[in-house]
Enzyme design. Sequence first.
Site, PDB file in Angstrom:
ATOM      1  N   HIS A  67       0.794  -1.231   0.000  1.00 49.51           N
ATOM      2  CA  HIS A  67       0.000   0.000   0.000  1.00 49.51           C
ATOM      3  C   HIS A  67       0.825   1.278   0.000  1.00 49.51           C
ATOM      4  O   HIS A  67       0.280   2.352  -0.193  1.00 49.51           O
ATOM      5  CB  HIS A  67      -0.959   0.019   1.209  1.00 49.51           C
ATOM      6  CG  HIS A  67      -0.286   0.381   2.497  1.00 49.51           C
ATOM      7  ND1 HIS A  67       0.455  -0.506   3.222  1.00 49.51           N
ATOM      8  CD2 HIS A  67      -0.238   1.550   3.180  1.00 49.51           C
ATOM      9  CE1 HIS A  67       0.939   0.089   4.303  1.00 49.51           C
ATOM     10  NE2 HIS A  67       0.536   1.344   4.300  1.00 49.51           N
TER      11      HIS A  67
HETATM   12  C1  UD1 Z   1      -2.106   5.792   5.593  1.00 52.63           C
HETATM   13  C2  UD1 Z   1      -0.857   6.262   6.335  1.00 52.63           C
HETATM   14  C3  UD1 Z   1       0.153   5.147   6.416  1.00 52.63           C
HETATM   15  C4  UD1 Z   1      -0.470   3.883   6.998  1.00 52.63           C
HETATM   16  C5  UD1 Z   1      -1.725   3.526   6.215  1.00 52.63           C
HETATM   17  C6  UD1 Z   1      -2.411   2.322   6.807  1.00 52.63           C
HETATM   18  C7  UD1 Z   1      -0.303   8.664   6.039  1.00 52.63           C
HETATM   19  C8  UD1 Z   1       0.630   9.611   5.404  1.00 52.63           C
HETATM   20  N1  UD1 Z   1      -0.198   7.375   5.637  1.00 52.63           N
HETATM   21  O1  UD1 Z   1      -1.710   5.467   4.273  1.00 52.63           O
HETATM   22  O2  UD1 Z   1       1.230   5.532   7.243  1.00 52.63           O
HETATM   23  O3  UD1 Z   1       0.458   2.822   6.922  1.00 52.63           O
HETATM   24  O4  UD1 Z   1      -2.613   4.656   6.250  1.00 52.63           O
HETATM   25  O5  UD1 Z   1      -3.327   1.797   5.901  1.00 52.63           O
HETATM   26  O6  UD1 Z   1      -1.075   9.046   6.891  1.00 52.63           O
HETATM   27  N2  UD1 Z   1      -8.823   5.624   0.394  1.00 52.63           N
HETATM   28  C9  UD1 Z   1     -10.038   5.036   0.134  1.00 52.63           C
HETATM   29  N3  UD1 Z   1     -10.826   4.685   1.200  1.00 52.63           N
HETATM   30  C10 UD1 Z   1     -10.448   4.911   2.482  1.00 52.63           C
HETATM   31  C11 UD1 Z   1      -9.204   5.522   2.725  1.00 52.63           C
HETATM   32  C12 UD1 Z   1      -8.399   5.870   1.671  1.00 52.63           C
HETATM   33  O7  UD1 Z   1     -10.395   4.822  -1.006  1.00 52.63           O
HETATM   34  O8  UD1 Z   1     -11.224   4.576   3.414  1.00 52.63           O
HETATM   35  C13 UD1 Z   1      -7.948   5.947  -0.763  1.00 52.63           C
HETATM   36  C14 UD1 Z   1      -7.967   7.421  -1.085  1.00 52.63           C
HETATM   37  O9  UD1 Z   1      -8.014   7.590  -2.457  1.00 52.63           O
HETATM   38  C15 UD1 Z   1      -6.625   7.934  -0.594  1.00 52.63           C
HETATM   39  C16 UD1 Z   1      -5.752   6.700  -0.660  1.00 52.63           C
HETATM   40  O10 UD1 Z   1      -6.617   5.582  -0.447  1.00 52.63           O
HETATM   41  O11 UD1 Z   1      -6.138   8.994  -1.344  1.00 52.63           O
HETATM   42  C17 UD1 Z   1      -4.677   6.691   0.394  1.00 52.63           C
HETATM   43  O12 UD1 Z   1      -5.262   6.905   1.703  1.00 52.63           O
HETATM   44  P1  UD1 Z   1      -4.464   7.755   2.809  1.00 52.63           P
HETATM   45  O13 UD1 Z   1      -5.212   7.750   4.078  1.00 52.63           O
HETATM   46  O14 UD1 Z   1      -4.075   9.070   2.254  1.00 52.63           O
HETATM   47  O15 UD1 Z   1      -3.103   6.970   2.971  1.00 52.63           O
HETATM   48  P2  UD1 Z   1      -2.793   5.406   3.100  1.00 52.63           P
HETATM   49  O16 UD1 Z   1      -2.075   4.995   1.872  1.00 52.63           O
HETATM   50  O17 UD1 Z   1      -3.982   4.619   3.514  1.00 52.63           O
END
Ligand code: UD1
Length: 357
Positions: free
Chosen positions: A203
Amino acid sequence: MLVASVVGARPQFVKLASVDSALRSAGIEHFIVHTGQHYERDISEIFFEQLGIPSPDVNLGVGSGTHGAQTGAILAAIDPILSSVRPDWVLVYGDTNSTLAAAISTVKMHIPLAHLEAGLRSFNRKMPEEHNRVLTDHAADLCLAPTRLAIDNLSSEGLAERSVLVGDVMADVCMAIQAEVRRSPPTIEGVAADTEFYFATLHRAENTDEPRRLAHILAQLASLELPVVLPVHPRLRERCGQFDISLTQGALVPVSPLGYPQTVSALMRAVGVFTDSGGLQKEAYLTGTPCTTIRPETEWPETLVGGWNVLMPECERLVESAGRPRPTSPRGLPFGGGDAAHRVVKALCEASAKIMH
Ligand code: UD1
């Protein structure tokens, strides 16, 4: 005493489970703020349900965005909450954007801040999490470190006096769930009870945001000889769609994100693990499953001892890593004996007493 925990992303919910239970059993009031960084049911609500965590008192509902937009939205939304709740401590977890935003809001309101999982370092300044954890440690009044190496990192940055070694609260939960899973193993989507398989997760931005690297990693995993069960994180799902990369090639068995008992059970049954997650490296170590980490460094170097975990940033060598002999060396208890959350509560009470004098 009133403690407010701020969480927002999947691994933080697991850590919250043991902290919430230890706080409540010590008769300490606990206010839970969910930032809404993770909002889909299978990476958020399900953890509260499966791990018996009370529903958050507040959900800020910030959702996704660029780092700045997400951090800023959390910061703006949490200010009025902390200002009206006025907890004795704000407890922030790990290294996400939710962690940093809550830390900034807390210290600017002169509320004592405790950072759980303090002192972890990758020394890779390209990782967003590295900035989040360094800045949060330096803002915190109390750094709650999971390992001796984390204490050493904090000491070398001049933070020894406000640091306490408590152990790892995720290990508390993982150990307890392993015992439960042994008693009644949950079913895992995509895997029959008697099948041998590898378990993989991917991820991180470093592995998912560059199409050639992502395609290469997935092709290597797809070429393994056993099925590779791959719970698909939303970021991986999105990037594969965007770059037109298939998740159903070769050995890959893509499944929806798993709940916590299912994840622990999959780890216990898997022949080997491939991951870029910090938590999973540790959970693989705790379950005694050899792990290959698709990154050049780890915040959990304890897992590398005896070859239980190996760092493999070169995706060409993933297949070779799958074939390595199973380590035989004893694993020890570098993450504590399962009582870290109780130590967290003790450290908070002791630090409160110091602040009052
Ligand atoms: C975040 C944390 C990371 C952690 C991970 C656990 C930061 C910088 N990163 O990364 O340290 O290891 O969580 O999973 O805070 N999205 C969805 N549905 C959701 C949530 C996210 O579709 O419920 C998609 C969105 O398009 C988003 C992308 O996933 O832009 C990434 O989500 P984000 O929370 O920004 O970071 P993670 O990669 O999950």
